[in-house]
Scaffold this active site. Structure first.
Site, PDB file in Angstrom:
ATOM      1  CG  ASN A 190      -0.357  -0.119   2.504  1.00 35.87           C
ATOM      2  OD1 ASN A 190       0.812  -0.515   2.617  1.00 35.87           O
ATOM      3  ND2 ASN A 190      -1.086   0.224   3.546  1.00 35.87           N
ATOM      4  CE  LYS A 213       9.091 -10.586   0.240  1.00 32.37           C
ATOM      5  NZ  LYS A 213       8.048 -10.014  -0.652  1.00 32.37           N
ATOM      6  N   GLY A 265       2.943  -5.600   7.065  1.00 30.85           N
ATOM      7  CA  GLY A 265       1.996  -6.449   6.344  1.00 30.85           C
ATOM      8  C   GLY A 265       0.872  -6.895   7.257  1.00 30.85           C
ATOM      9  CB  SER A 266      -1.691  -9.450   6.769  1.00 30.85           C
ATOM     10  OG  SER A 266      -0.867 -10.555   6.493  1.00 30.85           O
ATOM     11  CB  VAL A 267      -2.566  -9.771  12.004  1.00 32.39           C
ATOM     12  CG1 VAL A 267      -2.398 -10.568  13.296  1.00 32.39           C
ATOM     13  CG2 VAL A 267      -2.917  -8.326  12.306  1.00 32.39           C
ATOM     14  CB  THR A 269       2.282 -12.175   6.651  1.00 35.94           C
ATOM     15  OG1 THR A 269       1.269 -12.452   5.691  1.00 35.94           O
ATOM     16  CG2 THR A 269       3.628 -12.534   6.056  1.00 35.94           C
ATOM     17  CD  GLU A 287       4.956  -0.245  12.474  1.00 33.20           C
ATOM     18  OE1 GLU A 287       3.728  -0.093  12.621  1.00 33.20           O
ATOM     19  OE2 GLU A 287       5.797   0.301  13.207  1.00 33.20           O
ATOM     20  CB  CYS A 321      -1.901  -0.235   8.318  1.00 28.17           C
ATOM     21  SG  CYS A 321      -0.862   1.240   8.387  1.00 28.17           S
ATOM     22  CD  GLU A 424      -6.136  -4.540   7.789  1.00 27.97           C
ATOM     23  OE1 GLU A 424      -5.631  -5.658   7.609  1.00 27.97           O
ATOM     24  OE2 GLU A 424      -5.451  -3.521   7.995  1.00 27.97           O
TER      25      GLU A 424
HETATM   26  N1  LIG Z   1       1.077  -1.202  10.521  1.00 25.02           N
HETATM   27  C1  LIG Z   1       1.588  -0.716   9.408  1.00 25.02           C
HETATM   28  O1  LIG Z   1       2.435   0.162   9.415  1.00 25.02           O
HETATM   29  C2  LIG Z   1       1.121  -1.243   8.078  1.00 25.02           C
HETATM   30  C3  LIG Z   1       1.414  -0.504   6.938  1.00 25.02           C
HETATM   31  C4  LIG Z   1       0.988  -0.981   5.715  1.00 25.02           C
HETATM   32  C5  LIG Z   1       0.260  -2.166   5.621  1.00 25.02           C
HETATM   33  N2  LIG Z   1      -0.029  -2.853   6.738  1.00 25.02           N
HETATM   34  C6  LIG Z   1      -0.840  -4.082   6.655  1.00 25.02           C
HETATM   35  O2  LIG Z   1      -0.457  -4.859   5.539  1.00 25.02           O
HETATM   36  C7  LIG Z   1      -1.538  -5.628   5.053  1.00 25.02           C
HETATM   37  C8  LIG Z   1      -1.659  -5.477   3.563  1.00 25.02           C
HETATM   38  O3  LIG Z   1      -0.449  -5.746   2.945  1.00 25.02           O
HETATM   39  P1  LIG Z   1      -0.114  -7.131   2.216  1.00 25.02           P
HETATM   40  O4  LIG Z   1      -1.364  -7.724   1.656  1.00 25.02           O
HETATM   41  O5  LIG Z   1       1.035  -6.857   1.321  1.00 25.02           O
HETATM   42  O6  LIG Z   1       0.355  -8.027   3.460  1.00 25.02           O
HETATM   43  P2  LIG Z   1       0.981  -9.498   3.439  1.00 25.02           P
HETATM   44  O7  LIG Z   1       1.137  -9.887   4.856  1.00 25.02           O
HETATM   45  O8  LIG Z   1       0.212 -10.382   2.549  1.00 25.02           O
HETATM   46  O9  LIG Z   1       2.403  -9.329   2.738  1.00 25.02           O
HETATM   47  C9  LIG Z   1       3.359  -8.422   3.231  1.00 25.02           C
HETATM   48  C10 LIG Z   1       4.735  -8.830   2.766  1.00 25.02           C
HETATM   49  O10 LIG Z   1       5.081 -10.073   3.347  1.00 25.02           O
HETATM   50  C11 LIG Z   1       5.552 -10.984   2.355  1.00 25.02           C
HETATM   51  N3  LIG Z   1       5.219 -12.332   2.818  1.00 25.02           N
HETATM   52  C12 LIG Z   1       4.035 -12.966   2.726  1.00 25.02           C
HETATM   53  N4  LIG Z   1       4.113 -14.180   3.312  1.00 25.02           N
HETATM   54  C13 LIG Z   1       5.379 -14.312   3.789  1.00 25.02           C
HETATM   55  C14 LIG Z   1       6.075 -15.338   4.486  1.00 25.02           C
HETATM   56  N5  LIG Z   1       5.480 -16.475   4.831  1.00 25.02           N
HETATM   57  N6  LIG Z   1       7.365 -15.121   4.803  1.00 25.02           N
HETATM   58  C15 LIG Z   1       7.977 -13.960   4.491  1.00 25.02           C
HETATM   59  N7  LIG Z   1       7.365 -12.951   3.812  1.00 25.02           N
HETATM   60  C16 LIG Z   1       6.081 -13.114   3.474  1.00 25.02           C
HETATM   61  C17 LIG Z   1       4.819 -10.528   1.106  1.00 25.02           C
HETATM   62  O11 LIG Z   1       5.471 -10.997  -0.056  1.00 25.02           O
HETATM   63  C18 LIG Z   1       4.877  -9.027   1.261  1.00 25.02           C
HETATM   64  O12 LIG Z   1       6.127  -8.517   0.860  1.00 25.02           O
HETATM   65  C19 LIG Z   1      -2.751  -5.087   5.793  1.00 25.02           C
HETATM   66  O13 LIG Z   1      -3.113  -5.969   6.812  1.00 25.02           O
HETATM   67  C20 LIG Z   1      -2.258  -3.773   6.372  1.00 25.02           C
HETATM   68  O14 LIG Z   1      -2.961  -3.355   7.501  1.00 25.02           O
HETATM   69  C21 LIG Z   1       0.411  -2.430   7.964  1.00 25.02           C
HETATM   70  C1  LIG Z   2       0.819   7.792   6.203  1.00 26.58           C
HETATM   71  N1  LIG Z   2      -0.356   7.005   6.491  1.00 26.58           N
HETATM   72  C2  LIG Z   2      -1.420   7.440   5.611  1.00 26.58           C
HETATM   73  C3  LIG Z   2      -0.824   7.226   7.845  1.00 26.58           C
HETATM   74  C4  LIG Z   2      -0.100   5.606   6.255  1.00 26.58           C
HETATM   75  C5  LIG Z   2       0.820   4.925   7.197  1.00 26.58           C
HETATM   76  C6  LIG Z   2       1.178   3.521   6.721  1.00 26.58           C
HETATM   77  C7  LIG Z   2       0.022   2.577   6.782  1.00 26.58           C
HETATM   78  O1  LIG Z   2      -0.451   1.905   5.901  1.00 26.58           O
END
Ligand SMILES: NC(=O)c1ccc[n+]([C@@H]2O[C@H](COP(=O)([O-])OP(=O)(O)OC[C@H]3O[C@@H](n4cnc5c(N)ncnc54)[C@H](O)[C@@H]3O)[C@@H](O)[C@H]2O)c1
Ligand SMILES: C[N+](C)(C)CCCC=O
Length: 527
Positions: A190, A213, A265-267, A269, A287, A321, A424
């Site tokens: 994102n 990555k 990424g996601s919770v 992962t 995060e 997120c 989410e």
């Molecule tokens: N808290 C934050 O700062 C923040 C910011 C942005 C996005 N997010 C979260 O990210 C999610 C959306 O992003 P997404 O769909 O790319 O998430 P995702 O968890 O599917 O993937 C994130 C990353 O992890 C890698 N990955 C996936 N499985 C893996 C494994 N088993 N081992 C190692 N790497 C692996 C993916 O290739 C990708 O680069 C949402 O849940 C969002 O809330 C959080």
């Molecule tokens: C800068 N924002 C819009 C708060 C995004 C932070 C990263 C979360 O996805």
């Protein structure tokens, strides 16, 4: 993508690109696009040892899409064990040199990188739009946030210091704050460029190297950051980019020469990352996702609160997120709130994300669009009322007819047990809930396993601080939402994460403390 980590390395011979970023200007190898559908990306997206790296084999290549048009933008060449090793080895060499430099020397190079980002702001923002689908206006702000983050941590690079502690008999001890070594960054789709900067800036400032990555969905912009760091003068290998999906990510997490993993990424992962890192007892920054509450009291400035609700739900097509997707509205102002929020949501201009007046672009992929639309259908089945949006959208421009657009959605009559309120969605879907009492809304707001962000709109300062104190979330806002200045820490409570990004505290997450005890007399021995 199929796991192929056991492929013989000979089948994946790596060719060093001839396109050294130090000797070539401009660095970007793409045809600039005035509007969606015309950008070509031909250069390799992997980068280590100071160069873009092309993998000879096409095995496992995956198409990368332009969300606004549905067109294939380029092919992703995933890295296997041999390439991950190369990148990590080059990061190890770079670390040896970089970690011995004075903070002020590292800062100088990082500031040059920030200057180059500013110079190429428009170009980077366009690449981000073409691969992610968000509007150019938002993409520029993401690039600004990346630059500011690098400037901020360049400033902190000079502040890495320890303590002196006087002990008995003239002896003393001191502490040294030292880098960790090779850090791994793994990003979500994102905020591709911003995430790469938010992770690399503190890492590099502390004297570490980083192998990053990006998400395989948005692999295109991180390599620009690698080129910029290289051109600014970091040692070869200091910031590398390896492409791939979960197999590549796992290779990085489990690599014995890697000292830390920083993941966005996601919770789901995130839990796997933590498990893999635990095998090497490596620290993690996580995060993760959220389902954040935004609480709007009747004494608020309603216009600001509505702006807050829109910013909390529709930035980046709702793929944020920290979004405040559970909007709790005080019953006396509900009707007024809904009328105005719907009017402003319906006025959001959806279309070509590269055009200046577009406010909402395309969702990141076809699969994700269908997932989000599926959530809207489920919400309807569970009794929510769609006040506007929630449908696939085809812009008038024919080149966008295969793009992944939808109309932003406001759901009314939501209850705490509905799927749209519990999960989410990560799309432009606002769930509106009603409340009567402060205690009641606090209890309901905290009734989630996640705790990334939270917000409150009220003119009563005591109530504002009382409510925030009782909300279980790491990143909170009073009378605003979704602003993340790089000077302040960002991160979550509960399953939304571990550690923080940005702010001074992040130095602690990318360094370790060494204690040195110095004897000035003779030592005592019991033996
Ligand atoms: N808290 C934050 O700062 C923040 C910011 C942005 C996005 N997010 C979260 O990210 C999610 C959306 O992003 P997404 O769909 O790319 O998430 P995702 O968890 O599917 O993937 C994130 C990353 O992890 C890698 N990955 C996936 N499985 C893996 C494994 N088993 N081992 C190692 N790497 C692996 C993916 O290739 C990708 O680069 C949402 O849940 C969002 O809330 C959080
Ligand atoms: C800068 N924002 C819009 C708060 C995004 C932070 C990263 C979360 O996805």
């Amino acid at each position: 993508m199929k796991c192929c980590v056991s492929c013989p390395p000979a089948a994946m011979r790596v060719l060093s690109s001839v396109l050294s970023p130090r000797v070539r200007a401009p660095l970007l190898a793409l045809n600039r696009a005035a509007s969606s559908g015309s950008m070509q990306i031909r250069e390799p997206l992997n980068f280590w040892g100071g160069n873009r790296v092309s993998l000879e084999s096409e095995i496992g290549s995956e198409p990368v899409y332009e969300p606004a048009t549905g067109r294939v933008l380029c092919q992703l060449q995933p890295c296997r064990a041999a390439q991950v090793d190369e990148a990590v080895n080059s990061a190890c060499s770079a670390f040896t040199h970089w970690s011995k430099m004075a903070g002020i020397e590292r800062a100088r190079i990082m500031l040059e990188a920030a200057r180059l980002i500013q110079k190429r702001r428009e170009e980077i923002a366009e690449v981000e739009v073409v691969n992610n689908g968000k509007s150019i206006t938002e993409a520029r702000l993401d690039v600004d946030s990346a630059r500011l983050c690098i400037e901020y941590f360049a400033g902190l690079a000079t502040t890495m210091a320890g303590q002196h502690v006087q002990l008995t008999g003239g002896s003393f001890a001191y502490t040294r704050r030292e880098p960790l070594g090779v850090c791994v960054g793994i990003g979500a789709w994102n905020y591709p460029f911003q995430i790469a900067a938010w992770k690399s800036a503190p890492s590099l400032a502390c004297g570490n190297s980083m192998v990053f990555k990006p998400s395989p969905v948005t692999p295109v912009s991180a390599v620009l950051l690698a080129e910029i760091y290289a051109q600014a003068g970091v040692p070869d290998g200091l910031f590398s980019v390896v492409q791939g999906a979960q197999e590549t990510g796992a290779l990085l997490c489990l690599h014995p020469a890697v000292a830390k993993v920083s993941f966005t990424g996601s919770v789901q992962t995130g839990k796997k990352i933590m498990e893999m890192a635990s095998k090497g007892v490596k620290p993690v920054t996580l995060e993760l996702g959220g389902k954040s509450p935004l609480i709007i009291f009747e004494d608020c400035n309603l216009e600001n609160a509505i702006s807050g609700a829109l910013m909390a739900n529709f930035l980046s097509q709702g793929q944020v997120c920290s979004n405040g997707t559970r909007v709790f509205v005080h019953r006396p102002i509900l009707a007024q709130f809904l009328e105005e929020v719907v009017r402003r949501t319906e006025a959001i201009r959806i279309g070509d994300p590269l055009l200046e007046d577009t406010r909402m672009g395309a969702l990141v992929s076809r699969e994700h669009l269908h997932k989000v639309l599926g959530y809207v259908e489920q919400a309807k089945r569970e009794g929510a009322r769609v006040l506007c949006g929630g449908e696939a959208f085809t812009p008038a421009d024919p080149k966008l007819k295969h793009g992944y657009f939808m109309t932003p959605c406001v759901l009314d009559d939501c209850t705490d047990d509905m799927t749209c309120v519990r999960e989410e969605i990560f799309g432009p879907v606002m769930s509106v809930l009603t409340f009567d009492m402060e205690d009641e809304v606090l209890h309901r707001a905290n009734d989630t396993a996640m705790g990334l962000a939270a917000g409150v709109f009220t003119k009563d300062i005591q109530r504002a601080h009382r409510v925030i104190e009782n909300l279980q979330a790491g990143s909170c806002f009073i009378n605003n939402y979704n602003i993340t200045p790089v000077e302040v820490p960002f991160g979550g409570y509960k399953t939304s994460g571990i550690g923080r990004e940005n702010g001074q505290v992040t130095i602690e997450y990318y360094s370790q403390l060494k204690t040195v005890v110095v004897e000035m007399g003779d030592m005592d021995s019991l033996f």
